[in-house]
Design a protein around this motif. Sequence first.
Motif, short mmCIF file in Angstrom:
data_model
loop_
_atom_site.label_atom_id
_atom_site.label_comp_id
_atom_site.label_asym_id
_atom_site.label_seq_id
_atom_site.Cartn_x
_atom_site.Cartn_y
_atom_site.Cartn_z
N UNK A 1 0.84 -1.19 0.00
CA UNK A 1 0.00 0.00 0.00
C UNK A 1 0.88 1.24 0.00
N UNK A 2 0.55 2.18 -0.84
CA UNK A 2 1.35 3.40 -0.93
C UNK A 2 0.94 4.35 0.20
N UNK A 3 1.77 5.35 0.41
CA UNK A 3 1.49 6.32 1.46
C UNK A 3 0.22 7.10 1.14
N UNK A 4 -0.02 7.36 -0.12
CA UNK A 4 -1.23 8.11 -0.48
C UNK A 4 -2.49 7.31 -0.16
N UNK A 5 -2.45 6.00 -0.38
CA UNK A 5 -3.60 5.15 -0.05
C UNK A 5 -3.83 5.09 1.46
N UNK A 6 -2.75 4.95 2.22
CA UNK A 6 -2.88 4.91 3.68
C UNK A 6 -3.42 6.23 4.21
N UNK A 7 -2.93 7.37 3.66
CA UNK A 7 -3.44 8.67 4.09
C UNK A 7 -4.92 8.81 3.77
N UNK A 8 -5.33 8.34 2.60
CA UNK A 8 -6.74 8.44 2.22
C UNK A 8 -7.61 7.63 3.17
N UNK A 9 -7.19 6.42 3.51
CA UNK A 9 -7.95 5.58 4.43
C UNK A 9 -8.03 6.22 5.81
N UNK A 10 -6.93 6.82 6.26
CA UNK A 10 -6.91 7.47 7.58
C UNK A 10 -7.81 8.70 7.59
N UNK A 11 -7.79 9.49 6.53
CA UNK A 11 -8.65 10.67 6.46
C UNK A 11 -10.12 10.27 6.50
N UNK A 12 -10.49 9.23 5.77
CA UNK A 12 -11.88 8.77 5.79
C UNK A 12 -12.26 8.23 7.16
N UNK A 13 -11.32 7.58 7.85
CA UNK A 13 -11.60 7.08 9.19
C UNK A 13 -11.82 8.23 10.16
N UNK A 14 -11.06 9.32 10.00
CA UNK A 14 -11.26 10.49 10.86
C UNK A 14 -12.63 11.10 10.59
N UNK A 15 -13.00 11.20 9.34
CA UNK A 15 -14.30 11.78 9.00
C UNK A 15 -15.45 10.93 9.51
N UNK B 1 -9.28 9.33 19.41
CA UNK B 1 -9.24 8.92 20.82
C UNK B 1 -7.99 9.46 21.51
N UNK B 2 -6.86 9.50 20.79
CA UNK B 2 -5.65 10.07 21.38
C UNK B 2 -5.81 11.57 21.61
N UNK B 3 -6.50 12.25 20.69
CA UNK B 3 -6.74 13.68 20.85
C UNK B 3 -7.62 13.94 22.07
N UNK B 4 -8.67 13.14 22.23
CA UNK B 4 -9.55 13.30 23.38
C UNK B 4 -8.81 13.03 24.68
N UNK B 5 -7.96 12.03 24.70
CA UNK B 5 -7.18 11.71 25.91
C UNK B 5 -6.24 12.86 26.27
N UNK B 6 -5.57 13.44 25.27
CA UNK B 6 -4.68 14.57 25.52
C UNK B 6 -5.47 15.77 26.02
N UNK B 7 -6.68 15.97 25.50
CA UNK B 7 -7.53 17.08 25.95
C UNK B 7 -7.95 16.89 27.41
N UNK B 8 -8.31 15.67 27.78
CA UNK B 8 -8.68 15.39 29.18
C UNK B 8 -7.52 15.65 30.12
N UNK B 9 -6.33 15.23 29.74
CA UNK B 9 -5.15 15.44 30.59
C UNK B 9 -4.87 16.93 30.72
N UNK B 10 -5.01 17.67 29.62
CA UNK B 10 -4.79 19.12 29.67
C UNK B 10 -5.81 19.82 30.55
N UNK B 11 -7.04 19.38 30.50
CA UNK B 11 -8.10 19.97 31.34
C UNK B 11 -7.82 19.71 32.81
N UNK B 12 -7.40 18.50 33.13
CA UNK B 12 -7.09 18.17 34.52
C UNK B 12 -5.89 18.98 35.00
N UNK B 13 -4.89 19.13 34.15
CA UNK B 13 -3.69 19.86 34.55
C UNK B 13 -3.87 21.37 34.57
#
Length: 141
Positions: free
Chosen positions: A99-113, A121-133
């Motif tokens: 799989x090329x990098x362009x195909x992997x990026x396309x799949x990841x972008x669609x998964x985000x959407x 989930x990593x973004x939400x976890x970082x946001x929770x830690x920031x809020x607590x701190x």
Amino acid sequence: MNAGKAAPSNGGSHPTQTVSKTSFTYTLDTLPPRQDPLLQFMVNLLMRDGKKATAERFVADMLADMAKLTNSDPLPLVYEAVELAKPILRMQSRKQGDRSISHRLAVEMLAVLEGNSSVLSRKDEAHKIGTVNRANASVRI
């Protein structure tokens, strides 16, 4: 390779003389083999910009320091240290597909959407830690 065994490449053996506990220094009879495979490997790891003589001096100084600290032949100790520190398993990476990098990026972008990407989930976890701190931001230690 065990500390008391012979080096396979040069056919010689490591010095096995008994040494008095007062002090250990290398003599012409107790020098390690010039072509010791482990020492050559260490020299090649330490070598920078093709300066092999400098790397050999580092290894020789290491052996001298070990001899001073332990009052014994350092070469078996080096072999034992490498034996204890080496990994149990050899990990080998392999390609997972074509799989090329362009195909992997396309799949990841669609998964985000679609909302099912691990990035969210990593973004939400970082946001929770920031809020607590944030409550502790004004406190200085």
